[in-house]
Design a protein around this motif. Structure first.
Motif, short mmCIF file in Angstrom:
data_model
loop_
_atom_site.label_atom_id
_atom_site.label_comp_id
_atom_site.label_asym_id
_atom_site.label_seq_id
_atom_site.Cartn_x
_atom_site.Cartn_y
_atom_site.Cartn_z
N ARG A 1 0.83 -1.20 0.00
CA ARG A 1 0.00 0.00 0.00
C ARG A 1 0.87 1.26 0.00
O ARG A 1 0.56 2.25 -0.63
N GLU B 1 -2.87 11.53 1.58
CA GLU B 1 -4.09 12.08 0.97
C GLU B 1 -3.73 13.08 -0.13
O GLU B 1 -4.30 13.07 -1.22
N ARG C 1 -1.00 13.22 -1.80
CA ARG C 1 -0.40 12.49 -2.90
C ARG C 1 -1.48 11.92 -3.81
O ARG C 1 -1.39 11.97 -5.03
N GLU C 2 -2.54 11.39 -3.18
CA GLU C 2 -3.63 10.78 -3.93
C GLU C 2 -4.33 11.84 -4.80
O GLU C 2 -4.60 11.62 -5.98
N ARG C 3 -4.58 13.02 -4.21
CA ARG C 3 -5.23 14.09 -4.96
C ARG C 3 -4.34 14.56 -6.12
O ARG C 3 -4.83 14.78 -7.22
N GLN D 1 -4.51 12.08 -8.96
CA GLN D 1 -5.73 12.20 -9.78
C GLN D 1 -5.62 13.37 -10.74
O GLN D 1 -5.97 13.28 -11.91
#
Lengths: 517, 184
Positions: free
Chosen positions: B25, B112, B114-116, B119
């Motif tokens: 993960r 978080e 990094r995830e944004r 995208q």
């Protein structure tokens, strides 16, 4: 080249050494640029991830697999880790080192550079006398250098020479001439050349690689053992060489016995006398500069640490001498140069410096002798009111100017302007020129190391500085009565100057050049 | 109390399965983190491999899952710095001071965020023409890929790297705009 272009070139592995150095310099002083680089690195990581996904989709024509696709798939990695882990449990070899040990300061050095005479080195890292040397290649292009391995072996390198330090008791001589002295406690010291591996049995010897013969060894004292190496070497018994004996290898593999000639290699006495000679010249040049600078109108207070008889004499216009409390009189950048050694928590120099300053430069030659770990005072005012500077080395190894500013509610708030972490283990025990400039008009604080700007920050709240009663190398009489935090400096100081202007980088570089050891 | 004695408040010990899951993960975040300190992706691979082994060896010291990423970052950072020390003799790399500062900056990116960003990157990338997308991904699609594209296009590699630089700047702008709009 603009900084963005530099970042792009760095990202794609195209930046030259000079460009990396330039980017490094810009990154130290510019936080926005650091953020920009981190953002770009994030995009880089993201694109790499997307490229990997696309490559693994069979519908897309897959490009030639690259090294990073060959990075074994995670499941396999995990399996391997499990295997390794399982094996480790089986052999009950699991280490139980606490994680916090990672943060402990470590010294990965194998040797100390004790003397450097007219030495210049290949590469960006230029070690100086006093520098700790890690394992790795040491390429001396010219001059003389003397090393002390942690095992006790001493080696002289005569440039040009290329010596690879492997461990505290082993080195590889790729080319050049060396002389080694190996005391009993370092017996077994090994030097490897392309033709043989030399094991020392307590001795002094000289060795040359890549000269007129391929390799040559001469024993001046004691005994060494040579194990032929390389393809042409059958498993022959080791050769023993005694005092006065030597062997020369031709590149054909042919061996010739020769007589040892100790005067053919620079001796430890040579290095010492040449280094002493150079030091005398540098010191004489400094003394001359010291006389002229005392009359420089930019000097507010100047302590040259030359005559130390209980007082620290100010050769500047105001003659505000300090009084020395504790501290041992010691030698400075050169053997004849005076210095004070600060060691105990009581050691300090008390000063009382009048005047107020809208622009101020604090500069000093210091030799920090311990890994920071806590605040260490360079020049600290007794109180910590508005306008009272606290010039010190922070626990993190940053050079720091602490000041208090008024918060909107009127309360005084501590603030500080800090450089990057300059005092890393490598800089411990090495004479270093530190300077900090304060400019109330331009609203900037800058820190300098050996004349080079390391950081610049904008002032939070403007104020005029005043010093008054203060300590050099300590913080003795702080605001509260009773006990106070220990802030004593551990190391030596041999020059400190307060300038009534904010010196520029070129001015500080010039001062550094005139005063460096 | 000796540290080995289990306390009633202590969560159950983490298993081997937990380790594999946590590593998988967090691997993208760790790769991104080490990339910010290292000059190229080859070294990132090396560091991640070495770090995975160390993490496994010391996994029993981890108390809870939330501690995994910060702990792994410490290990990765340590590996990065030692690999850079090795490089230092042969080529110019960033100074210790700058590496510390960069690590500090990189530390602020949480999962978080990094995830944004990821995208935003995906949708921005879609906005580029297919040849430009190919060029943007070329540096990660194999050694010499950029040079190969240059040959195909009849241009010099240098010219293509310059174009790549401009495309990257556009991409960065697009991502920033998108993230800012989201924040409103």
């Amino acid at each position: 080249m603009n900084p963005n272009e530099l970042i792009q070139r760095y990202l794609h592995g195209q930046a030259t050494d000079a460009e990396v150095a330039e980017l490094d310099r810009l990154l130290v002083i510019d936080r926005d640029l650091r953020r920009k680089l981190i953002v770009e690195m994030g995009i880089d990581a993201g694109l790499c991830e997307i490229a990997r996904e696309r490559a693994s989709q069979p519908s897309v024509a897959a490009p030639r697999r690259s090294v990073w696709f060959s990075w074994r798939p995670l499941a396999a990695a995990a399996a391997l880790v499990l295997f390794v882990g399982g094996w480790m449990i089986g052999s009950s070899a699991r280490k139980t080192t606490p994680i916090s040990e990672k943060q402990e300061a470590v010294d990965d050095g194998v040797a100390l550079l004790t003397q450097a005479v007219d030495a210049s080195w290949k590469g960006a890292h230029q070690p100086r006398a006093g520098s700790i040397l890690s394992a790795g290649r040491l390429q001396l292009t010219s001059g003389l250098a003397q090393l002390e391995f942690y095992s006790g072996a001493r080696v002289i390198l005569e440039g040009p020479a290329d010596l690879e330090l492997v461990s505290t008791n082993r080195a590889v001589c790729h080319s050049g001439r060396i002389r080694a002295w190996v005391p009993p406690q370092a017996r077994g010291f090994q030097v490897v050349s392309p033709e043989f591996e030399l094991i020392d049995l307590g001795t002094e010897f000289g060795m040359e690689v890549g000269g007129t013969t391929a390799s040559k060894v001469e024993v001046f004292d004691g005994e060494v053992e040579l194990h032929p190496a390389g393809a042409g070497a059958p498993s022959s018994a080791p050769l023993r060489l005694l005092e006065g004996e030597g062997i020369a290898w031709a590149s054909s593999g042919q061996r010739t016995d020769i007589r040892a000639n100790a005067s053919g290699f620079p001796s430890f006495d040579d290095v010492r006398s040449r280094s002493d000679q150079r030091a005398k010249e540098r010191y004489a040049a400094w003394q001359q500069w010291n006389r002229t600078i005392a009359n420089d109108p930019r000097v507010a207070v100047r302590y040259d640490f030359e005559k130390l008889d209980g007082r620290l004499i100010d050769s500047g216009p105001q003659h505000v001498d300090g009084s020395i409390i504790g501290c041992e009189v010691s030698n400075g950048r050169w053997a004849e140069k005076g210095a004070l050694e600060f060691k105990r928590p009581s050691d300090r120099v008390r000063v009382n410096i009048p005047g107020s300053y809208d622009t101020l430069t604090l500069s000093a030659w210091i030799r920090l002798d311990t890994i920071p770990g806590r605040m260490q005072g360079l020049l600290l005012t007794d109180g910590y009111e508005r306008g009272c500077p606290h010039w010190q080395i922070a626990a993190t190894g940053q050079l720091r100017l602490g000041l208090r500013v008024a918060a909107p509610d009127g309360a005084l708030k501590a603030t500080g302007y800090a450089s990057p972490e300059l005092f890393q283990p490598r800089r411990i025990g090495v004479w270093t020129f530190v300077a900090t400039t304060y400019d109330n008009r331009a609203g900037k604080v800058r820190h300098f190391l050996n004349g080079r700007e390391m950081s610049t920050e904008s002032l939070v709240g403007r104020q005029t500085l005043r010093i008054g009663k203060a300590d050099i190398g300590n913080w003795g009489l702080p605001i509260a009565n009773g006990s106070w935090p220990v802030r004593n400096f551990v190391g030596r100081i041999d020059e400190m100057t307060l300038w009534n202007v904010a010196l520029t980088e070129s001015e500080l570089l010039e001062i550094y050049q005139n005063t460096r050891p | 109390m000796p540290p080995s004695e289990p306390s009633p408040n202590q969560p159950p010990a983490l298993t081997q399965g937990d380790f594999v899951r946590l590593l998988m993960r967090n691997e993208p975040a760790l790769r991104a983190y080490s990339r910010s300190l290292l000059p190229d992706w080859y070294l990132v691979d090396e560091v991640i491999q070495e770090a995975s082994v160390t993490l496994w060896e010391k996994f029993d010291q981890l108390r809870d899952e939330a501690g995994f990423l910060p702990w792994a970052k410490v290990v990765v950072r340590f590996k990065c710095l030692s690999i850079i020390d090795r490089l230092r003799r042969d080529r110019h790399v960033f100074s210790d001071g700058v590496l510390e500062l960069l690590a500090e900056e990189a530390e602020m990116f949480d999962a978080e965020e990094r995830e944004r960003s990821m995208q935003a990157l995906r949708s921005c990338l879609e906005g580029f023409s297919p040849p430009h997308q190919e060029l943007l991904l070329a540096p990660y699609s194999g050694e010499g890929r950029v040079t190969m594209l240059a040959e195909q296009a009849g241009k010099s590699a240098n010219a293509l790297y310059k174009l790549l630089g401009r495309l990257r700047e556009k991409l960065a702008e697009c991502i920033e705009n998108r993230l800012q709009k989201e924040a409103l």
